[in-house]
Design a protein around this motif. Structure first.
Motif, PDB file in Angstrom:
ATOM      1  N   TYR A  31       0.797  -1.227   0.000  1.00  0.00           N
ATOM      2  CA  TYR A  31       0.000   0.000   0.000  1.00  0.00           C
ATOM      3  C   TYR A  31       0.830   1.278   0.000  1.00  0.00           C
ATOM      4  CZ  TYR A  31      -4.173  -2.757   0.457  1.00  0.00           C
ATOM      5  OH  TYR A  31      -5.176  -3.645   0.223  1.00  0.00           O
ATOM      6  N   SER A  32       2.003   1.255   0.597  1.00  0.00           N
ATOM      7  CA  SER A  32       2.792   2.483   0.667  1.00  0.00           C
ATOM      8  C   SER A  32       3.751   2.648  -0.503  1.00  0.00           C
ATOM      9  CB  SER A  32       3.582   2.518   1.976  1.00  0.00           C
ATOM     10  OG  SER A  32       2.689   2.622   3.052  1.00  0.00           O
ATOM     11  N   ASP A  33       4.008   1.599  -1.249  1.00  0.00           N
ATOM     12  CA  ASP A  33       4.922   1.698  -2.388  1.00  0.00           C
ATOM     13  C   ASP A  33       4.210   1.311  -3.684  1.00  0.00           C
ATOM     14  OD1 ASP A  33       7.153   1.907  -4.030  1.00  0.00           O
ATOM     15  OD2 ASP A  33       7.970  -0.025  -3.439  1.00  0.00           O
ATOM     16  N   LEU A  34       3.832   0.061  -3.806  1.00  0.00           N
ATOM     17  CA  LEU A  34       3.264  -0.443  -5.059  1.00  0.00           C
ATOM     18  C   LEU A  34       2.045   0.345  -5.518  1.00  0.00           C
ATOM     19  CD1 LEU A  34       3.403  -2.652  -7.245  1.00  0.00           C
ATOM     20  CD2 LEU A  34       1.853  -3.986  -5.814  1.00  0.00           C
ATOM     21  N   TRP A  35       1.087   0.564  -4.618  1.00  0.00           N
ATOM     22  CA  TRP A  35      -0.141   1.265  -5.005  1.00  0.00           C
ATOM     23  C   TRP A  35       0.080   2.752  -5.253  1.00  0.00           C
ATOM     24  CZ3 TRP A  35      -5.059   0.087  -6.462  1.00  0.00           C
ATOM     25  CH2 TRP A  35      -5.378  -1.266  -6.448  1.00  0.00           C
ATOM     26  N   GLU A  36       1.208   3.287  -4.839  1.00  0.00           N
ATOM     27  CA  GLU A  36       1.497   4.710  -5.036  1.00  0.00           C
ATOM     28  C   GLU A  36       2.390   4.977  -6.243  1.00  0.00           C
ATOM     29  OE1 GLU A  36      -0.087   7.082  -3.450  1.00  0.00           O
ATOM     30  OE2 GLU A  36      -1.140   5.531  -2.310  1.00  0.00           O
ATOM     31  N   ARG A  37       2.829   3.948  -6.930  1.00  0.00           N
ATOM     32  CA  ARG A  37       3.642   4.143  -8.138  1.00  0.00           C
ATOM     33  C   ARG A  37       2.823   4.904  -9.176  1.00  0.00           C
ATOM     34  NH1 ARG A  37       8.082   0.973  -9.294  1.00  0.00           N
ATOM     35  NH2 ARG A  37       7.382   0.957 -11.447  1.00  0.00           N
ATOM     36  N   THR A  38       3.495   5.630 -10.031  1.00  0.00           N
ATOM     37  CA  THR A  38       2.792   6.470 -11.004  1.00  0.00           C
ATOM     38  C   THR A  38       2.741   5.858 -12.404  1.00  0.00           C
ATOM     39  OG1 THR A  38       4.828   7.701 -11.436  1.00  0.00           O
ATOM     40  CG2 THR A  38       3.323   8.597  -9.756  1.00  0.00           C
ATOM     41  N   ASP A  39       3.303   4.651 -12.593  1.00  0.00           N
ATOM     42  CA  ASP A  39       3.272   4.035 -13.916  1.00  0.00           C
ATOM     43  C   ASP A  39       1.866   3.585 -14.315  1.00  0.00           C
ATOM     44  OD1 ASP A  39       3.506   2.153 -11.882  1.00  0.00           O
ATOM     45  OD2 ASP A  39       4.893   0.866 -12.958  1.00  0.00           O
ATOM     46  N   LEU A  40       1.015   3.334 -13.355  1.00  0.00           N
ATOM     47  CA  LEU A  40      -0.414   3.069 -13.585  1.00  0.00           C
ATOM     48  C   LEU A  40      -1.195   3.966 -12.637  1.00  0.00           C
ATOM     49  CD1 LEU A  40      -0.650  -0.848 -13.603  1.00  0.00           C
ATOM     50  CD2 LEU A  40      -0.887   0.663 -15.577  1.00  0.00           C
ATOM     51  N   ASN A  41      -2.315   4.495 -13.111  1.00  0.00           N
ATOM     52  CA  ASN A  41      -3.151   5.244 -12.167  1.00  0.00           C
ATOM     53  C   ASN A  41      -3.913   4.239 -11.301  1.00  0.00           C
ATOM     54  OD1 ASN A  41      -5.665   4.556 -13.458  1.00  0.00           O
ATOM     55  ND2 ASN A  41      -5.263   6.149 -14.984  1.00  0.00           N
ATOM     56  N   LYS A  42      -4.484   4.722 -10.222  1.00  0.00           N
ATOM     57  CA  LYS A  42      -5.132   3.811  -9.265  1.00  0.00           C
ATOM     58  C   LYS A  42      -6.335   3.101  -9.880  1.00  0.00           C
ATOM     59  CE  LYS A  42      -3.295   5.481  -5.088  1.00  0.00           C
ATOM     60  NZ  LYS A  42      -3.236   6.484  -4.131  1.00  0.00           N
ATOM     61  N   ARG A  43      -7.051   3.777 -10.775  1.00  0.00           N
ATOM     62  CA  ARG A  43      -8.195   3.156 -11.429  1.00  0.00           C
ATOM     63  C   ARG A  43      -7.749   1.936 -12.239  1.00  0.00           C
ATOM     64  NH1 ARG A  43     -10.608   2.638 -16.016  1.00  0.00           N
ATOM     65  NH2 ARG A  43     -12.866   2.690 -16.133  1.00  0.00           N
ATOM     66  N   ASP A  44      -6.708   2.115 -13.056  1.00  0.00           N
ATOM     67  CA  ASP A  44      -6.205   1.006 -13.866  1.00  0.00           C
ATOM     68  C   ASP A  44      -5.581  -0.078 -12.999  1.00  0.00           C
ATOM     69  OD1 ASP A  44      -7.069   2.405 -16.061  1.00  0.00           O
ATOM     70  OD2 ASP A  44      -5.075   3.063 -16.692  1.00  0.00           O
ATOM     71  N   ARG A  45      -4.894   0.328 -11.950  1.00  0.00           N
ATOM     72  CA  ARG A  45      -4.295  -0.642 -11.029  1.00  0.00           C
ATOM     73  C   ARG A  45      -5.399  -1.492 -10.376  1.00  0.00           C
ATOM     74  NH1 ARG A  45       0.837  -0.585  -9.751  1.00  0.00           N
ATOM     75  NH2 ARG A  45       1.177   1.585 -10.305  1.00  0.00           N
ATOM     76  N   GLY A  67     -14.382  -3.106  -3.735  1.00  0.00           N
ATOM     77  CA  GLY A  67     -14.712  -1.851  -3.063  1.00  0.00           C
ATOM     78  C   GLY A  67     -13.708  -0.761  -3.388  1.00  0.00           C
ATOM     79  N   ARG A  68     -12.456  -1.124  -3.370  1.00  0.00           N
ATOM     80  CA  ARG A  68     -11.406  -0.153  -3.697  1.00  0.00           C
ATOM     81  C   ARG A  68     -11.508   0.289  -5.155  1.00  0.00           C
ATOM     82  NH1 ARG A  68      -4.967  -0.406  -2.321  1.00  0.00           N
ATOM     83  NH2 ARG A  68      -4.938   1.822  -1.926  1.00  0.00           N
ATOM     84  N   ALA A  69     -11.818  -0.645  -6.048  1.00  0.00           N
ATOM     85  CA  ALA A  69     -11.972  -0.300  -7.467  1.00  0.00           C
ATOM     86  C   ALA A  69     -13.105   0.711  -7.656  1.00  0.00           C
ATOM     87  CB  ALA A  69     -12.231  -1.564  -8.299  1.00  0.00           C
ATOM     88  N   LEU A  70     -14.219   0.480  -6.994  1.00  0.00           N
ATOM     89  CA  LEU A  70     -15.329   1.428  -7.074  1.00  0.00           C
ATOM     90  C   LEU A  70     -14.907   2.792  -6.543  1.00  0.00           C
ATOM     91  CD1 LEU A  70     -18.141  -1.004  -5.930  1.00  0.00           C
ATOM     92  CD2 LEU A  70     -17.994   0.067  -8.197  1.00  0.00           C
ATOM     93  N   ASP A  71     -14.173   2.801  -5.444  1.00  0.00           N
ATOM     94  CA  ASP A  71     -13.678   4.058  -4.875  1.00  0.00           C
ATOM     95  C   ASP A  71     -12.683   4.742  -5.811  1.00  0.00           C
ATOM     96  OD1 ASP A  71     -15.226   3.553  -2.629  1.00  0.00           O
ATOM     97  OD2 ASP A  71     -13.526   2.845  -1.414  1.00  0.00           O
ATOM     98  N   ASN A  72     -11.973   3.953  -6.615  1.00  0.00           N
ATOM     99  CA  ASN A  72     -10.980   4.492  -7.542  1.00  0.00           C
ATOM    100  C   ASN A  72     -11.569   4.843  -8.912  1.00  0.00           C
ATOM    101  OD1 ASN A  72      -8.839   4.464  -5.750  1.00  0.00           O
ATOM    102  ND2 ASN A  72      -8.198   2.405  -6.302  1.00  0.00           N
ATOM    103  N   GLY A  73     -12.905   4.794  -9.041  1.00  0.00           N
ATOM    104  CA  GLY A  73     -13.544   5.259 -10.264  1.00  0.00           C
ATOM    105  C   GLY A  73     -13.955   4.198 -11.264  1.00  0.00           C
ATOM    106  N   VAL A  74     -13.734   2.932 -10.955  1.00  0.00           N
ATOM    107  CA  VAL A  74     -14.201   1.863 -11.832  1.00  0.00           C
ATOM    108  C   VAL A  74     -15.704   1.736 -11.620  1.00  0.00           C
ATOM    109  CG1 VAL A  74     -13.998  -0.588 -12.430  1.00  0.00           C
ATOM    110  CG2 VAL A  74     -11.968   0.683 -11.662  1.00  0.00           C
ATOM    111  N   THR A  75     -16.467   1.654 -12.699  1.00  0.00           N
ATOM    112  CA  THR A  75     -17.916   1.576 -12.569  1.00  0.00           C
ATOM    113  C   THR A  75     -18.382   0.135 -12.356  1.00  0.00           C
ATOM    114  OG1 THR A  75     -18.355   1.255 -14.932  1.00  0.00           O
ATOM    115  CG2 THR A  75     -18.158   3.555 -14.144  1.00  0.00           C
TER     116      THR A  75
END
Length: 111
Positions: A31-45, A67-75
């Motif tokens: 959560y503190s490294d992998l999910w914060e990388r900028t090579d993919l946005n959180k929605r795509d991740r 749940g996280r995907a919905l929060d990150n903008g995935v419909t």
């Protein structure tokens, strides 16, 4: 570590005493490294993560990540499409289990 807040998880808190190092890696690396990388946005991740969990038949982890995907903008339509698509590549049982998890998450959010 980025200093950003780590998502809370009752499941993670429950096992913290039993496997403290695993929880520390989850919070410190995943959560503190992998999910914060900028090579993919959180929605795509999130889309990639949900697809991997569906394909590897991990329904116990899927609820948190849907749940996280919905929060990150995935419909919900995109998640339904992802699950339907994976039925043909990852197997019908995996997709049907994922559909049950998605339905439960959506029902809880709509309640």
């Amino acid at each position: 570590m980025t200093g950003k807040p780590i998502p809370q998880s009752a499941q993670r808190d429950r096992v913290r005493k039993t496997v403290p190092a695993l929880v520390a890696y989850t919070e410190g690396v995943v959560y503190s490294d992998l999910w914060e990388r900028t090579d993919l946005n959180k929605r795509d991740r999130s889309l990639v993560t949900v697809a991997a969990l569906v394909a590897t038949y991990r329904p116990e982890q899927l609820a948190v990540h849907i749940g996280r995907a919905l929060d990150n903008g995935v419909t919900k339509e995109e998640l339904a499409g992802l699950i339907t698509h994976l039925a043909f590549y990852a197997g019908w049982p995996a997709a049907m289990s994922a559909a049950q998890v998605l339905t439960e998450i959506l029902e809880k959010r709509e309640a």
